[in-house]
Design a protein around this motif. Structure first.
Motif, PDB file in Angstrom:
ATOM      1  N   ASP A  20       0.859  -1.181   0.000  1.00  0.00           N
ATOM      2  CA  ASP A  20       0.000   0.000   0.000  1.00  0.00           C
ATOM      3  C   ASP A  20       0.899   1.235   0.000  1.00  0.00           C
ATOM      4  O   ASP A  20       1.395   1.664   1.039  1.00  0.00           O
ATOM      5  N   LEU A  21       1.107   1.775  -1.183  1.00  0.00           N
ATOM      6  CA  LEU A  21       2.006   2.916  -1.331  1.00  0.00           C
ATOM      7  C   LEU A  21       1.402   4.191  -0.757  1.00  0.00           C
ATOM      8  O   LEU A  21       2.139   5.075  -0.314  1.00  0.00           O
ATOM      9  N   LEU A  39       4.372  -3.859   7.805  1.00  0.00           N
ATOM     10  CA  LEU A  39       5.603  -3.096   7.968  1.00  0.00           C
ATOM     11  C   LEU A  39       5.460  -1.692   7.411  1.00  0.00           C
ATOM     12  O   LEU A  39       5.043  -1.520   6.267  1.00  0.00           O
ATOM     13  N   PRO A  40       5.824  -0.686   8.202  1.00  0.00           N
ATOM     14  CA  PRO A  40       5.860   0.665   7.653  1.00  0.00           C
ATOM     15  C   PRO A  40       7.084   0.805   6.746  1.00  0.00           C
ATOM     16  O   PRO A  40       8.117   0.164   6.977  1.00  0.00           O
ATOM     17  N   ILE A  41       6.967   1.614   5.701  1.00  0.00           N
ATOM     18  CA  ILE A  41       8.100   1.852   4.809  1.00  0.00           C
ATOM     19  C   ILE A  41       8.321   3.359   4.690  1.00  0.00           C
ATOM     20  O   ILE A  41       7.389   4.148   4.818  1.00  0.00           O
ATOM     21  N   ILE A  45      11.629   4.506   0.120  1.00  0.00           N
ATOM     22  CA  ILE A  45      11.254   3.169  -0.336  1.00  0.00           C
ATOM     23  C   ILE A  45       9.927   3.227  -1.087  1.00  0.00           C
ATOM     24  O   ILE A  45       9.745   2.546  -2.104  1.00  0.00           O
ATOM     25  N   ILE A  46       9.001   4.051  -0.626  1.00  0.00           N
ATOM     26  CA  ILE A  46       7.731   4.228  -1.339  1.00  0.00           C
ATOM     27  C   ILE A  46       8.008   4.696  -2.765  1.00  0.00           C
ATOM     28  O   ILE A  46       7.427   4.170  -3.721  1.00  0.00           O
ATOM     29  N   ILE A  48      10.706   4.275  -4.618  1.00  0.00           N
ATOM     30  CA  ILE A  48      11.321   3.197  -5.406  1.00  0.00           C
ATOM     31  C   ILE A  48      10.269   2.163  -5.801  1.00  0.00           C
ATOM     32  O   ILE A  48      10.198   1.736  -6.953  1.00  0.00           O
ATOM     33  N   LEU A  49       9.444   1.770  -4.821  1.00  0.00           N
ATOM     34  CA  LEU A  49       8.401   0.777  -5.106  1.00  0.00           C
ATOM     35  C   LEU A  49       7.350   1.332  -6.063  1.00  0.00           C
ATOM     36  O   LEU A  49       6.823   0.598  -6.904  1.00  0.00           O
ATOM     37  N   ALA A  50       7.049   2.625  -5.961  1.00  0.00           N
ATOM     38  CA  ALA A  50       6.078   3.239  -6.870  1.00  0.00           C
ATOM     39  C   ALA A  50       6.600   3.201  -8.308  1.00  0.00           C
ATOM     40  O   ALA A  50       5.842   2.913  -9.243  1.00  0.00           O
ATOM     41  N   ASP A  51       7.881   3.476  -8.487  1.00  0.00           N
ATOM     42  CA  ASP A  51       8.475   3.389  -9.831  1.00  0.00           C
ATOM     43  C   ASP A  51       8.394   1.963 -10.365  1.00  0.00           C
ATOM     44  O   ASP A  51       8.020   1.738 -11.514  1.00  0.00           O
TER      45      ASP A  51
END
Length: 177
Positions: A20-21, A39-41, A45-46, A48-51
């Protein structure tokens, strides 16, 4: 794996719905010992994961078999993680030991645990009070599993002994929300 201390198989099994971005959370579901955790990010990191998510969705659509997929949209295999890890390690010009154990993807998990413990020590944070939180975050069934990471540095063992000598030795209760 590195930024969240995830096990390799936990990373491979992540589904798009588990990340969940907007809330900045990853749900690790039914992991080792059938335990789940949220886990909170961090913002970095959000991003990077969004890309990664944007590129995967554009190339493979909404129904891909996992959050991370191969270049052919297949689930990521354990072997491909090792191959990619070694390729990145070598391209970065990082040294390899002449003998003994070579770095491997699971080393990220070890580094995550050790780096947090070492950071708490440097900050003067009560490591004994923080270990239950680290154990929960990493999905450990007991503190014994978390203590495993303490052996990675003789310097840490000396420092930890000094820290815990005068500490209360009581761990706070940790929950899952």
């Amino acid at each position: 794996m590195h930024s969240c201390g995830l096990r390799t198989f936990e990373t491979r099994r992540l589904q798009p719905r588990d990340v969940d971005l907007d809330k900045g959370e990853i749900d690790v579901l039914w992991s080792k010992g059938n335990r789940s955790r949220r886990l909170p990010i961090t913002g970095q990191i959000i991003d990077i994961l969004a890309d990664c998510d944007r590129i995967s969705r554009k190339k493979f659509g909404q129904q891909r078999p996992g959050f991370f997929v191969s270049s052919t949209a297949a689930p990521v295999s354990p072997a491909s993680i090792g191959v990619t890890f070694n390729r990145i390690w070598d391209q970065a010009g990082l040294p390899r030991a002449a003998g003994g154990r070579q770095p491997h993807p699971y080393s990220f998990r070890h580094h995550f645990a050790y780096a947090n413990i070492e950071r708490w020590m440097a900050e003067g944070t009560d490591v004994s009070a923080m270990l239950p939180y680290l154990a929960r975050y990493m999905g450990h069934a007991s503190l014994d599993s978390t203590f495993y990471y303490i052996h990675t540095s003789p310097d840490f063992m000396d420092g930890y002994a000094a820290l815990t000598h005068d500490g209360p030795g009581v761990f706070p209760e940790v929950g899952f929300e």
